[in-house]
Design a protein around this motif. Sequence first.
Motif, mmCIF file in Angstrom:
data_model
loop_
_atom_site.group_PDB
_atom_site.id
_atom_site.type_symbol
_atom_site.label_atom_id
_atom_site.label_comp_id
_atom_site.label_asym_id
_atom_site.label_seq_id
_atom_site.Cartn_x
_atom_site.Cartn_y
_atom_site.Cartn_z
ATOM 1 N N GLY A 11 -2.997 9.413 7.885
ATOM 2 C CA GLY A 11 -3.333 8.910 6.688
ATOM 3 C C GLY A 11 -2.958 9.619 5.485
ATOM 4 N N SER A 12 -2.605 11.024 5.675
ATOM 5 C CA SER A 12 -2.482 11.618 4.431
ATOM 6 C C SER A 12 -1.044 11.040 3.569
ATOM 7 N N ARG A 18 0.824 -1.249 0.094
ATOM 8 C CA ARG A 18 0.013 -0.159 -0.113
ATOM 9 C C ARG A 18 0.945 1.373 0.027
ATOM 10 N N SER A 55 3.085 5.890 8.800
ATOM 11 C CA SER A 55 1.880 6.873 8.424
ATOM 12 C C SER A 55 1.992 8.204 8.747
ATOM 13 N N SER A 70 2.719 0.891 3.446
ATOM 14 C CA SER A 70 2.868 -0.390 4.177
ATOM 15 C C SER A 70 3.570 -1.383 3.440
ATOM 16 N N SER A 96 4.526 -0.466 8.866
ATOM 17 C CA SER A 96 3.901 0.655 8.267
ATOM 18 C C SER A 96 4.372 1.879 8.417
ATOM 19 N N THR A 110 0.667 7.129 3.786
ATOM 20 C CA THR A 110 0.706 5.771 4.240
ATOM 21 C C THR A 110 1.450 5.077 3.352
ATOM 22 N N HIS A 115 -0.003 5.270 -0.444
ATOM 23 C CA HIS A 115 -0.924 6.579 -0.381
ATOM 24 C C HIS A 115 -0.260 7.687 0.056
#
Length: 127
Positions: A115-116, A84, A111, A120, A109, A118, A86
């Motif tokens: 979450g702006s 992932r 972050s 993982s 992960s 992330t 993002h």
Amino acid sequence: MGQQPLPDGTREWVARLLATLEEPPPPKPATKRGPPARAELRLAVYSAANPGHEAAALVNLAVPRSREDAPWAMRALRISDLDRFHLDGAAFRGPTPLQVTGDPPTADSVSLDGGSFTASGGRSTRA
């Protein structure tokens, strides 16, 4: 120009000077610290999976040092076996809360700012 002998008394003076010097203290043992509570994203690079290479991310973070008045340091983190990634522009707005899951320096992960940003994956290492 060849070597010339030291002037009279110089050897004794150097010996007396060296005798007054103290030995430097032994180095302090390294202390293992966890990840900082906040960080500022400076660079995030994503490399897609292709034949012979797994997906990966390289992240550069500015992190505070232990002393409040010290300049921030840069820390690079490479996350391999990425599943992932993002990234939102809000991740670059300044220092934000940092969340790392797993046991540093390898983590599952990373972050920022809830979450702006992330990333993982299977493993991460300091780059």
